[in-house]
Design a protein around this motif. Structure first.
Motif, PDB file in Angstrom:
ATOM      1  N   ALA A   1       0.784  -1.231   0.000  1.00 39.02           N
ATOM      2  CA  ALA A   1       0.000   0.000   0.000  1.00 39.02           C
ATOM      3  C   ALA A   1       0.822   1.290   0.000  1.00 39.02           C
ATOM      4  N   ARG A   2       2.118   1.203   0.255  1.00 37.24           N
ATOM      5  CA  ARG A   2       2.954   2.396   0.277  1.00 37.24           C
ATOM      6  C   ARG A   2       4.184   2.176  -0.587  1.00 37.24           C
ATOM      7  N   ALA A   3       4.844   3.258  -0.949  1.00 36.47           N
ATOM      8  CA  ALA A   3       6.067   3.172  -1.744  1.00 36.47           C
ATOM      9  C   ALA A   3       7.271   3.322  -0.834  1.00 36.47           C
ATOM     10  N   ALA A   4       8.286   2.502  -1.067  1.00 38.81           N
ATOM     11  CA  ALA A   4       9.491   2.581  -0.243  1.00 38.81           C
ATOM     12  C   ALA A   4      10.118   3.967  -0.314  1.00 38.81           C
ATOM     13  N   SER A   5       9.940   4.647  -1.450  1.00 30.39           N
ATOM     14  CA  SER A   5      10.539   5.965  -1.631  1.00 30.39           C
ATOM     15  C   SER A   5       9.940   7.026  -0.711  1.00 30.39           C
ATOM     16  N   GLU A   6       8.820   6.720  -0.066  1.00 38.74           N
ATOM     17  CA  GLU A   6       8.212   7.666   0.869  1.00 38.74           C
ATOM     18  C   GLU A   6       9.005   7.767   2.166  1.00 38.74           C
ATOM     19  N   PHE A   7       9.920   6.839   2.395  1.00 40.33           N
ATOM     20  CA  PHE A   7      10.605   6.763   3.680  1.00 40.33           C
ATOM     21  C   PHE A   7      12.105   6.961   3.515  1.00 40.33           C
ATOM     22  N   SER A   8      12.743   7.456   4.570  1.00 40.79           N
ATOM     23  CA  SER A   8      14.191   7.643   4.523  1.00 40.79           C
ATOM     24  C   SER A   8      14.907   6.306   4.513  1.00 40.79           C
ATOM     25  N   ALA A   9      14.273   5.280   5.047  1.00 45.63           N
ATOM     26  CA  ALA A   9      14.800   3.922   5.031  1.00 45.63           C
ATOM     27  C   ALA A   9      13.646   2.973   5.314  1.00 45.63           C
ATOM     28  N   VAL A  10      13.804   1.715   4.924  1.00 45.83           N
ATOM     29  CA  VAL A  10      12.804   0.684   5.191  1.00 45.83           C
ATOM     30  C   VAL A  10      13.472  -0.468   5.940  1.00 45.83           C
ATOM     31  N   ILE A  11      12.880  -0.834   7.065  1.00 43.61           N
ATOM     32  CA  ILE A  11      13.338  -1.979   7.850  1.00 43.61           C
ATOM     33  C   ILE A  11      12.343  -3.105   7.645  1.00 43.61           C
ATOM     34  N   VAL A  12      12.832  -4.269   7.247  1.00 46.08           N
ATOM     35  CA  VAL A  12      11.983  -5.444   7.071  1.00 46.08           C
ATOM     36  C   VAL A  12      12.327  -6.464   8.152  1.00 46.08           C
ATOM     37  N   VAL A  13      11.314  -6.887   8.890  1.00 50.67           N
ATOM     38  CA  VAL A  13      11.472  -7.974   9.860  1.00 50.67           C
ATOM     39  C   VAL A  13      11.160  -9.262   9.123  1.00 50.67           C
ATOM     40  N   ASP A  14      12.126 -10.161   9.089  1.00 47.73           N
ATOM     41  CA  ASP A  14      12.047 -11.312   8.208  1.00 47.73           C
ATOM     42  C   ASP A  14      12.101 -12.625   8.988  1.00 47.73           C
ATOM     43  N   ALA A  15      11.251 -13.556   8.589  1.00 44.55           N
ATOM     44  CA  ALA A  15      11.286 -14.919   9.111  1.00 44.55           C
ATOM     45  C   ALA A  15      10.708 -15.826   8.033  1.00 44.55           C
ATOM     46  N   PRO A  16      11.208 -17.041   7.891  1.00 45.71           N
ATOM     47  CA  PRO A  16      10.708 -17.936   6.845  1.00 45.71           C
ATOM     48  C   PRO A  16       9.216 -18.211   6.998  1.00 45.71           C
ATOM     49  N   ALA A  17       8.574 -18.496   5.879  1.00 46.63           N
ATOM     50  CA  ALA A  17       7.133 -18.759   5.884  1.00 46.63           C
ATOM     51  C   ALA A  17       6.786 -19.903   6.837  1.00 46.63           C
TER      52      ALA A  17
ATOM     53  N   THR B   1       8.262 -20.813   9.540  1.00 45.78           N
ATOM     54  CA  THR B   1       8.351 -20.337  10.916  1.00 45.78           C
ATOM     55  C   THR B   1       7.124 -19.519  11.279  1.00 45.78           C
ATOM     56  N   ARG B   2       6.695 -18.668  10.374  1.00 48.74           N
ATOM     57  CA  ARG B   2       5.536 -17.818  10.652  1.00 48.74           C
ATOM     58  C   ARG B   2       4.257 -18.638  10.745  1.00 48.74           C
TER      59      ARG B   2
ATOM     60  N   LEU C   1       1.774 -18.879  14.037  1.00 52.82           N
ATOM     61  CA  LEU C   1       0.321 -18.653  13.985  1.00 52.82           C
ATOM     62  C   LEU C   1      -0.431 -19.808  14.628  1.00 52.82           C
ATOM     63  N   VAL C   2       0.070 -21.013  14.420  1.00 47.86           N
ATOM     64  CA  VAL C   2      -0.588 -22.204  14.977  1.00 47.86           C
ATOM     65  C   VAL C   2      -0.366 -22.298  16.481  1.00 47.86           C
ATOM     66  N   THR C   3       0.886 -22.168  16.911  1.00 44.61           N
ATOM     67  CA  THR C   3       1.217 -22.415  18.316  1.00 44.61           C
ATOM     68  C   THR C   3       0.951 -21.216  19.223  1.00 44.61           C
ATOM     69  N   LEU C   4       1.172 -20.013  18.703  1.00 43.74           N
ATOM     70  CA  LEU C   4       1.033 -18.828  19.541  1.00 43.74           C
ATOM     71  C   LEU C   4      -0.321 -18.143  19.417  1.00 43.74           C
ATOM     72  N   ARG C   5      -0.954 -18.260  18.252  1.00 49.34           N
ATOM     73  CA  ARG C   5      -2.235 -17.586  18.049  1.00 49.34           C
ATOM     74  C   ARG C   5      -3.406 -18.552  17.939  1.00 49.34           C
TER      75      ARG C   5
ATOM     76  N   ALA D   1      14.325 -12.381  12.223  1.00 52.24           N
ATOM     77  CA  ALA D   1      13.566 -12.745  13.423  1.00 52.24           C
ATOM     78  C   ALA D   1      13.198 -14.218  13.428  1.00 52.24           C
ATOM     79  N   SER D   2      14.000 -15.019  12.749  1.00 54.71           N
ATOM     80  CA  SER D   2      13.702 -16.450  12.675  1.00 54.71           C
ATOM     81  C   SER D   2      14.149 -17.206  13.920  1.00 54.71           C
ATOM     82  N   GLY D   3      15.024 -16.585  14.700  1.00 56.66           N
ATOM     83  CA  GLY D   3      15.547 -17.250  15.889  1.00 56.66           C
ATOM     84  C   GLY D   3      14.857 -16.801  17.163  1.00 56.66           C
ATOM     85  N   SER D   4      15.626 -16.719  18.229  1.00 56.35           N
ATOM     86  CA  SER D   4      15.074 -16.358  19.534  1.00 56.35           C
ATOM     87  C   SER D   4      14.720 -14.877  19.584  1.00 56.35           C
TER      88      SER D   4
END
Length: 207
Positions: A121-137, A139-140, A144-148, A178-181
């Motif tokens: 919904a937004r363009a990366a160029s709108e921000f001074s930088a973009v931080i992505v929190v990453d974890a394998p599918a 893991t996610r 969702l199953v165990t925590l939610r 964020a795939s680890g602890s």
């Protein structure tokens, strides 16, 4: 004001990262909170939603019945786009007001926009930088199953419905693995925060 975008797939750990940045002193603007705020009773956006989708999208108190609205737009791209055409501009206006308020209060603040659907919904160029929190599918899905408490097929569908991880990483200036602890994730946040502050002090853009 320079604003840093923060995003990540569902259950990647973005909320924990945003909370840590807030603890460290960042000013966090929560896109989900803005989306709820702009459709509160009495707002122009809610009035427009009712006009477009009918009074059945309101609950007994006059608030938006998200389940009823979701049932209307689910699987219907035209209805979803109609809703987005109402909500997205209102969120952008609320975001701009929030940024202006932070800048007036503290021009030196490090402001982070926590936005799940930044890539959609937004363009990366709108921000001074973009931080992505990453974890394998995988893991996610497990989170969702165990925590939610989601059923595995539903969790798999939620993850599959989002953009590919590679596409999200491609827009990143910084990736937090964020795939680890949780401890390891927060160590990365702390290190990135120190880097951001150092760059700000040197007058270097956060990217």
């Amino acid at each position: 004001m320079d604003v840093i975008g923060l995003t990540g797939g569902i259950a990647a750990g973005k909320s924990a990262v945003a909370a840590r940045f807030a603890e460290l002193g960042a000013r966090i603007i929560d896109a989900d909170a803005l989306a709820r705020e702009v459709v509160e009773p009495g707002t122009p956006a809610l009035a427009a939603i009712v006009e477009r989708f009918g009074p059945g999208v309101l609950d007994a108190t006059g608030a938006l019945d998200r389940a009823a609205l979701g049932a209307i737009i689910f699987g219907d791209d035209a209805q979803r786009l109609a809703l987005n055409a109402i909500v997205h501009p209102a969120v952008r206006e609320a975001y701009a007001r929030r940024v202006a308020a932070i800048e007036a209060e503290d021009p030196a603040a490090v402001t982070i926009y926590d936005v799940p659907l930044l890539a959609e919904a937004r363009a990366a160029s709108e921000f001074s930088a973009v931080i992505v929190v990453d974890a394998p599918a995988a893991t996610r899905i497990e989170r969702l199953v165990t925590l939610r408490g989601m059923e595995r097929p539903a969790a798999e569908a939620r993850v599959a419905a989002q953009i590919p991880d590679a596409e999200r990483r491609a827009m990143a200036d910084h990736v937090i693995d964020a795939s680890g602890s949780l401890e390891r994730t927060l160590e990365q946040v702390d290190a990135l925060w120190e880097s951001i502050l150092a760059e700000r002090a040197a007058g270097i853009p956060s990217a």
